[in-house]
Enzyme design. Structure first.
Site, short mmCIF file in Angstrom:
data_model
loop_
_atom_site.label_atom_id
_atom_site.label_comp_id
_atom_site.label_asym_id
_atom_site.label_seq_id
_atom_site.Cartn_x
_atom_site.Cartn_y
_atom_site.Cartn_z
N ILE A 144 11.71 13.13 10.28
CA ILE A 144 11.87 13.07 11.80
C ILE A 144 12.38 12.35 11.84
O ILE A 144 13.73 12.57 13.65
CB ILE A 144 10.99 13.87 12.28
CG1 ILE A 144 9.88 12.36 12.34
CG2 ILE A 144 9.81 14.98 12.48
CD1 ILE A 144 8.77 12.46 13.71
N ASP A 152 15.90 -3.03 24.62
CA ASP A 152 16.26 -2.64 23.96
C ASP A 152 16.02 -0.11 25.13
O ASP A 152 16.10 0.08 23.91
CB ASP A 152 15.07 -2.16 21.97
CG ASP A 152 16.56 -1.36 21.65
OD1 ASP A 152 17.73 -1.72 21.93
OD2 ASP A 152 15.65 -0.85 20.37
N LYS A 176 5.91 5.68 11.42
CA LYS A 176 7.14 4.49 11.51
C LYS A 176 6.50 4.18 10.01
O LYS A 176 5.55 3.01 10.01
CB LYS A 176 7.20 3.93 12.74
CG LYS A 176 8.44 3.33 12.70
CD LYS A 176 8.90 2.68 13.49
CE LYS A 176 9.46 1.68 13.95
NZ LYS A 176 9.66 1.75 15.84
N VAL A 208 11.06 7.47 9.91
CA VAL A 208 9.61 7.55 10.64
C VAL A 208 9.22 9.50 10.44
O VAL A 208 10.25 10.67 10.01
CB VAL A 208 10.41 8.28 12.07
CG1 VAL A 208 9.14 8.49 13.10
CG2 VAL A 208 10.18 6.43 12.67
P1 ATP Z 1 16.10 1.56 15.89
O1 ATP Z 1 15.77 -0.39 15.18
O2 ATP Z 1 17.80 1.62 15.16
O3 ATP Z 1 16.78 1.59 17.15
P2 ATP Z 1 13.63 1.70 14.33
O4 ATP Z 1 14.08 1.07 13.31
O5 ATP Z 1 13.17 0.15 15.75
O6 ATP Z 1 15.50 2.05 14.71
P3 ATP Z 1 12.66 4.25 16.05
O7 ATP Z 1 14.03 3.50 17.11
O8 ATP Z 1 11.28 3.15 16.58
O9 ATP Z 1 12.59 3.41 14.71
O10 ATP Z 1 12.80 5.46 15.45
C1 ATP Z 1 13.83 5.81 15.13
C2 ATP Z 1 13.90 7.47 15.32
O11 ATP Z 1 12.94 7.80 14.76
C3 ATP Z 1 14.09 7.84 16.86
O12 ATP Z 1 15.23 8.14 17.81
C4 ATP Z 1 13.17 8.89 17.03
O13 ATP Z 1 14.24 10.01 16.76
C5 ATP Z 1 12.49 9.08 15.36
N1 ATP Z 1 10.67 8.93 16.18
C6 ATP Z 1 10.29 7.57 16.38
N2 ATP Z 1 9.52 7.52 16.72
C7 ATP Z 1 8.95 8.68 16.99
C8 ATP Z 1 8.28 9.31 17.49
N3 ATP Z 1 6.85 8.67 17.86
N4 ATP Z 1 7.05 11.29 18.02
C9 ATP Z 1 9.10 11.63 17.76
N5 ATP Z 1 10.13 11.35 16.25
C10 ATP Z 1 10.29 9.64 16.82
MG MG Z 2 15.08 2.99 18.29
#
Ligand code: ATP
Ligand code: MG
Length: 431
Positions: free
Chosen positions: A75, A191, A98, A83
């Protein structure tokens, strides 16, 4: 099943969670009944399947199951993670998992990840994404999170355009409430951006992604790592100097607010050096159709000098937000450690219901006592938090739309429009 993931004990307890505490009350007439074979509880059955059932073991090996979670499609995707949508095999609740590939992380990213986990474990607010459980395999780490099915704020605005003045108020008030709670807990997010604001229902939002967050010892502590996304970065971040945490989050909220009410970003450029120049010059244009109180709030936030920037308390009481009532949080909201369940007469509304739900699944007092000190790294904590959260949601803990006074911009948002929204959405504004 990766060997380092802990399963709960498969030993079948003779007593339920609650009768265990009163073993002296056991009825000798029931001895015979207790010795006869009985049906396995759902938890016992699942635990046995994970060790002995071929299909379940295969699903675990190919990643279609992680611990107690059945994994479905992807997703979301981040810089360091994928994720996935998943279901808890016992409670059937939807969650987001995640998945972080540990092999791709250098030392500093590993440190950030463990900070993300410990910070999420310490934050419990209705507008902050819940962390239910953490599972670790040799090459991967799995963060089991509350599922936010409404997509992120960036996607919403990109597909549907800017939010109305009223919707912006409702969403922004929730973000402010979450950030105020974080700052009061000495956590700086670093962030905040539209991609990290997730919708669980049409108007209920959750702040997510604590990958860059940090804990400070005092509000005046200086930080020095450039974090976050350049379009949301405060001028002091572009100056390569030490900076204070809270004003950096406040600036990002100003950019977010501008984006919500206009559908565009205040500072735009096609390269980071050009963007840096724009932000340092501090020139941006607010469209005239943005309501005057909202314009004043944006100007109060996007002040180049961090010490002159609006403080969160000022923002919460600003004229633009007057019609949105912020409510006090429920002191019993945060019973995130399952051991709380065993505390007699602790006086929280959901205790009995959570008790009953866990008992039905086969979670015993013994499981809970053995679980102590494991925080999120335990399937018992995962089940408990998922059940608790569902029960709190059903009791309306995340549905607190409230409006006071008169909506000040009758052309754009009538009170009727608000009432319609109220019927179709859930809102939670706590402070
Ligand atoms: P980045 O460093 O690019 O911000 P990241 O690896 O830290 O990414 P997240 O930002 O936590 O990851 O998650 C990536 C994407 O997954 C989010 O932008 C969102 O679209 C989706 N996502 C994350 N957590 C959830 C959740 N709990 N429910 C639904 N979608 C989610
Ligand atoms: Mg993010």
């Amino acid at each position: 099943m990766p060997s380092s993931m802990n399963l709960v004990s498969t030993r079948v307890p003779r007593h339920s969670l609650y009768s265990l505490s009163d073993s002296s009350d056991s009825d000798p007439d029931n001895e015979e009944e207790q010795d006869s074979p009985r049906r396995l509880t759902p938890l016992e059955k699942l635990t046995l399947d994970m060790c002995h059932d071929e299909k379940t073991i295969k699903e675990l090996n190919v990643g279609r199951r992680v611990g107690f979670y059945k994994v479905c499609g992807e997703i979301g995707c981040g810089n360091f993670s994928k994720v996935k949508l998943a279901f808890h095999a016992l409670t059937k609740d939807k969650v987001a998992v995640k998945v972080v590939d540990k092999m791709r992380l250098d030392l500093s990213t590993q440190r950030m990840l463990s900070r993300e986990i410990s910070i999420m474990e310490s934050l419990h607010h209705p507008n902050i994404l819940w962390l239910y459980e953490v599972l670790e395999a040799p090459s991967r780490l799995y963060l089991v999170l509350e599922y936010a099915g409404g997509g992120d704020l960036h996607a919403r605005i990109s597909s549907e355009g800017k939010l109305s003045d009223l919707e912006s108020k409702l969403v922004f008030a929730q973000i402010m409430s979450a950030v105020k709670y974080m700052h009061d807990s000495n956590i700086i997010h670093r962030d905040l951006k539209a991609e990290n604001i997730l919708f669980t229902s049409y108007s209920c939002v959750k702040v997510a992604d604590f990958g860059f967050s940090t804990k400070i010892s005092s509000r005046s502590q200086m930080l020095d790592t450039f974090c976050g996304s350049p379009p949301y970065a405060a001028p002091e971040l572009f100056k390569d100097e030490a900076y204070m945490g809270p004003p950096v989050d406040v600036w990002a909220m100003g950019v977010l607010l501008f984006f919500m009410v206009t559908g565009s970003m205040p500072f735009r450029a096609d390269t980071v050096p050009k963007l840096r120049r724009c932000v340092l010059q501090g020139v941006y244009v607010i469209p005239t159709w943005v309501s005057a109180p909202c314009q004043r709030l944006i100007r109060g936030i996007l002040k180049p000098e961090p010490t002159e920037r609006c403080a969160l308390d000022q923002m919460l009481g600003c004229e633009w937000l007057l019609p949105v009532e912020t409510l006090r949080s429920n002191p019993h909201f945060y019973q995130l450690n399952p051991v709380q369940l065993l505390k007699v007469r602790s006086g929280w509304a959901e205790q009995e219901e959570v008790h009953a739900a866990l008992q039905k699944l086969g979670v015993t007092k013994e499981h809970i006592l053995n679980n102590q000190g494991k925080n999120s790294r335990s399937p018992i904590t995962g089940i408990y938090r998922i059940v608790l959260h569902r029960i709190q949601r059903n009791k309306g803990a995340e549905c607190l739309p409230s409006i006071t006074g008169v909506v000040r911009d009758p052309k754009r948002d009538s009170l009727r429009a608000y009432r319609n929204l109220r019927h179709t959405s859930k809102l939670c504004v706590l402070s």
